[in-house]
Write a protein that holds these residues in place. Structure first.
Motif, PDB file in Angstrom:
ATOM      1  N   PHE A  41       0.836  -1.192   0.000  1.00 23.73           N
ATOM      2  CA  PHE A  41       0.000   0.000   0.000  1.00 23.73           C
ATOM      3  C   PHE A  41       0.873   1.245   0.000  1.00 23.73           C
ATOM      4  N   LYS A  42       0.377   2.276  -0.669  1.00 22.65           N
ATOM      5  CA  LYS A  42       0.955   3.610  -0.571  1.00 22.65           C
ATOM      6  C   LYS A  42      -0.106   4.482   0.076  1.00 22.65           C
ATOM      7  N   GLY A  43       0.119   4.829   1.349  1.00 25.45           N
ATOM      8  CA  GLY A  43      -0.949   5.481   2.086  1.00 25.45           C
ATOM      9  C   GLY A  43      -2.140   4.550   2.155  1.00 25.45           C
ATOM     10  N   PRO A  44      -3.334   5.018   1.804  1.00 30.30           N
ATOM     11  CA  PRO A  44      -4.515   4.174   1.892  1.00 30.30           C
ATOM     12  C   PRO A  44      -4.778   3.321   0.648  1.00 30.30           C
ATOM     13  N   ASN A  45      -3.907   3.411  -0.363  1.00 28.00           N
ATOM     14  CA  ASN A  45      -4.204   2.810  -1.660  1.00 28.00           C
ATOM     15  C   ASN A  45      -3.366   1.571  -1.956  1.00 28.00           C
ATOM     16  N   LEU A  46      -4.015   0.532  -2.444  1.00 28.19           N
ATOM     17  CA  LEU A  46      -3.349  -0.692  -2.861  1.00 28.19           C
ATOM     18  C   LEU A  46      -2.522  -0.424  -4.114  1.00 28.19           C
ATOM     19  N   VAL A  47      -1.240  -0.830  -4.098  1.00 21.25           N
ATOM     20  CA  VAL A  47      -0.368  -0.684  -5.266  1.00 21.25           C
ATOM     21  C   VAL A  47       0.207  -2.041  -5.613  1.00 21.25           C
ATOM     22  N   MET A  48       0.646  -2.186  -6.855  1.00 22.11           N
ATOM     23  CA  MET A  48       1.093  -3.489  -7.336  1.00 22.11           C
ATOM     24  C   MET A  48       2.571  -3.747  -7.092  1.00 22.11           C
ATOM     25  N   GLN A  49       3.360  -2.694  -6.923  1.00 13.54           N
ATOM     26  CA  GLN A  49       4.803  -2.851  -6.815  1.00 13.54           C
ATOM     27  C   GLN A  49       5.304  -2.387  -5.452  1.00 13.54           C
ATOM     28  N   LYS A  50       6.217  -3.170  -4.894  1.00 14.66           N
ATOM     29  CA  LYS A  50       6.807  -2.826  -3.600  1.00 14.66           C
ATOM     30  C   LYS A  50       7.540  -1.491  -3.673  1.00 14.66           C
ATOM     31  N   ALA A  51       8.151  -1.209  -4.830  1.00 10.19           N
ATOM     32  CA  ALA A  51       8.923   0.023  -4.987  1.00 10.19           C
ATOM     33  C   ALA A  51       8.058   1.274  -4.874  1.00 10.19           C
TER      34      ALA A  51
END
Length: 240
Positions: A41-51
């Motif tokens: 996650f980036k803040g409250p949002n699901l993201v696909m990449q760890k970076a």
């Protein structure tokens, strides 16, 4: 009953009704094994990449859900039909808990552009300009000055007044949101006086945590925090 605790690895939530467990960890402290599903996650949002992430949500799932299918389902990849039914039912039960924590956690749609449009939830972004603006809370018995210093660093200034009366469920029980707020208050107990006025600055990670600590949440805190001109934090940070 939901239980929540803070430890060296971060926030740990144990869900009721055999829904498993969730750990919210900083990436630097990430510890997981193959029996768990790690979502970034980036803040409250699901993201696909760890970076692109700033934290990890680590799920210990019920025995009838395989971690690999859990992650594939969230990224709109094909999973066996029997797992689709189980995953749909599981996420229907789990999502309300994650919504209380401020996380956007819905399965991705079939087209890349659809999730943002279909989620119906505003997206916010921290900027350096926002860090220079003091925001104020005057809501439901709580008063405070708050500054958003960094992406994951919000400070409630010394002298803030916390709401004293904790709202309860209709049956008189303590809800998850209230338990989370009490956990935050216990963690920062050394900076909260017996009169519910803070005696030192308190640093938190999100707008959601600020709302929980000050007034037990229960409303959209992006609209509660306002600058001297009365403009909401939402109007400063919303992504258009």
């Amino acid at each position: 009953m939901m239980t929540a605790s803070f430890g060296e690895k971060g926030l740990t939530l144990v869900f009721p009704d055999e829904l498993g467990q969730l750990e919210v960890q900083d990436l630097a402290a990430l510890v997981a094994d193959n029996s768990q599903a790690v979502c970034y996650f980036k803040g409250p949002n699901l993201v696909m990449q760890k970076a692109k992430a700033d934290r990890a949500l680590i799920f210990s799932l019920p025995v009838d859900i395989e971690p690999i299918y859990f992650k594939k389902y969230l990224t709109d990849q094909k999973v066996p039909s029997h797992q689709t039914k189980v995953l749909t039912a599981y996420l229907d039960k789990l999502t309300p808990y994650l919504d209380l924590l401020g996380y956007q956690f819905k399965p991705m749609q079939e087209t890349p552009a659809a999730p943002a449009k279909s989620s119906g939830k505003a997206q916010y972004r921290f900027t350096k300009a926002i860090a220079e603006i003091p925001f104020y809370v005057d809501y439901d018995g709580a008063k405070a000055e708050v500054q958003w210093l960094k992406r994951n660093d919000m400070v409630i200034k010394k002298g803030a007044v916390l709401k004293q009366d904790m709202p309860l469920n209709q049956d008189g029980s303590v809800g998850f949101s209230q338990k989370f707020a009490l956990t935050l208050r216990q963690e920062h107990a050394d900076a909260i006086g017996s009169d519910f006025v803070t005696t030192a600055d308190i640093h938190l990670k999100s707008v959601n945590e600020v709302g929980h600590l000050l007034y037990f949440a229960g409303t959209n805190s992006w609209l509660i925090l306002k600058d001297q001109a009365g403009q909401t934090l939402s109007s400063h940070a919303i992504v258009k």
